[in-house]
Write a protein that holds these residues in place. Structure first.
Motif, PDB file in Angstrom:
ATOM      1  N   GLN A 116       0.954  14.038  -9.286  1.00 18.43           N
ATOM      2  CA  GLN A 116      -0.260  13.282  -8.984  1.00 18.43           C
ATOM      3  C   GLN A 116      -0.055  12.417  -7.737  1.00 18.43           C
ATOM      4  OE1 GLN A 116      -0.963  11.195 -12.644  1.00 18.43           O
ATOM      5  NE2 GLN A 116      -1.808  12.971 -13.679  1.00 18.43           N
ATOM      6  N   GLN A 119      -0.256  14.470  -4.594  1.00 19.85           N
ATOM      7  CA  GLN A 119      -1.648  14.806  -4.290  1.00 19.85           C
ATOM      8  C   GLN A 119      -2.367  13.611  -3.666  1.00 19.85           C
ATOM      9  OE1 GLN A 119      -3.303  17.671  -4.385  1.00 19.85           O
ATOM     10  NE2 GLN A 119      -5.110  16.619  -3.589  1.00 19.85           N
ATOM     11  N   GLU A 120      -2.083  12.408  -4.198  1.00 14.79           N
ATOM     12  CA  GLU A 120      -2.698  11.202  -3.643  1.00 14.79           C
ATOM     13  C   GLU A 120      -2.204  10.945  -2.221  1.00 14.79           C
ATOM     14  OE1 GLU A 120      -3.438   6.488  -4.730  1.00 14.79           O
ATOM     15  OE2 GLU A 120      -2.301   7.752  -6.104  1.00 14.79           O
ATOM     16  N   GLU A 123      -4.192  13.084   0.057  1.00 11.97           N
ATOM     17  CA  GLU A 123      -5.560  12.558   0.220  1.00 11.97           C
ATOM     18  C   GLU A 123      -5.577  11.329   1.123  1.00 11.97           C
ATOM     19  OE1 GLU A 123      -6.762  11.906  -3.786  1.00 11.97           O
ATOM     20  OE2 GLU A 123      -7.019  14.045  -4.236  1.00 11.97           O
ATOM     21  N   ASP A 259      -5.313   0.798   1.367  1.00  7.60           N
ATOM     22  CA  ASP A 259      -4.942   2.219   1.437  1.00  7.60           C
ATOM     23  C   ASP A 259      -3.582   2.385   2.120  1.00  7.60           C
ATOM     24  OD1 ASP A 259      -7.249   3.161   0.198  1.00  7.60           O
ATOM     25  OD2 ASP A 259      -8.349   3.287   2.083  1.00  7.60           O
TER      26      ASP A 259
END
Length: 273
Positions: A116, A119-120, A123, A259
């Motif tokens: 996970q 994948q983040e 992104e 972010d």
């Protein structure tokens, strides 16, 4: 020699059979057998056993079902079902089996967590790249002149005024422009004010067009409260533009400081694994 090996093998087999196991047939037997299994372990391994037991129990419980049961008024029945699942997950197992199963659960969790996280990372990097590209695209919406001042009024306090001269060098009509304004003095590390504002352009601004805008911020906002000296300079950065349909065309703030911190943390923790 063969007899000796056979005897040793039998002794090992019997010793394995003699290892205490969890008996979850009743609450009482489960409590007693868990303590018995724990006491059979070396002192240094007992904490690991307790943590492994908790891992297996929590892994067997369906928290969503528990919450649904609580909201539906069927909480007691669902709780009983989940308790039986937890008992079944431990029943008949030795300390070694419980510890090994907990390790397998934790390893699978770590695998999914890393999957996970990766994948983040993908992104966030894509989001970062789009924000960087947007900053380049926004340079084509040019602020030729910016000025901030207070205008005296016949009655009441002076009102804040932002004057901008802009030019749309993008290839698309712009319906709304978003800005970040900074009021700062030369030689000072901390600005007097950093704030955002935006302007919905009547009729839009077509490619190649120029415009002069006198904007009137709310006098009760920070723009109306700022007290900057005469040597302060007002600079403006274009941070976002909306196209003719009102949808975002370019957004340099699509990748925030949070972010960035999140991406750095994930890269440090997972990218090197």
């Amino acid at each position: 020699m063969k007899k000796l090996l056979l005897a040793c093998g039998l002794a090992l087999l019997l010793s394995g059979c003699d290892k205490p196991k969890v008996d979850a047939s009743t609450d009482e037997t489960m409590k007693e057998s868990l303590q018995k299994v724990k006491d059979s372990l070396p002192e240094a391994q007992r904490q690991e056993f307790s943590e492994a037991t908790s891992t297996i129990v929590m892994n067997s419980i369906d928290m969503k079902a528990m919450m649904a049961g609580a909201f539906s008024g069927n909480g007691d029945s669902v709780a009983t079902q989940q308790a039986e699942k937890a008992k079944s997950a431990l029943n008949g197992k030795t300390a070694e089996e419980i510890i090994n199963e907990a390790k397998a659960i934790q390893a699978e969790r770590a695998r999914k967590e890393q999957q996970q996280a990766m994948q983040e990372i993908v992104e966030l990097k894509d989001k970062q790249a789009k924000a960087l590209q947007a900053k380049e695209d926004l340079k084509r919406f040019v602020v030729n002149k910016s000025r901030f001042y207070f205008q005296k009024q016949e009655y009441g306090n002076p009102r804040p005024v932002i004057e901008l001269s802009v030019q749309n060098d993008t290839s698309t009509p712009i319906s709304r422009a978003y800005f970040k304004g900074t009021i700062a003095s030369p030689g000072r590390s901390i600005p007097w004010l950093i704030d955002t504002f935006n302007y919905s352009i009547p009729g839009g601004l077509e490619p190649g067009e120029k415009a002069d805008w006198p904007l009137l911020p709310n006098m009760f906002s920070d723009w109306g409260k700022v007290e900057a000296p005469d040597d302060a300079i007002f600079t403006v950065e274009v941070v976002k533009l909306d196209g003719p349909d009102g949808n975002t065309l370019f957004d340099a703030e699509g990748f925030s400081e949070d972010d960035q911190k999140r991406l750095e943390m994930l890269l440090t923790k997972y990218a090197t694994k």
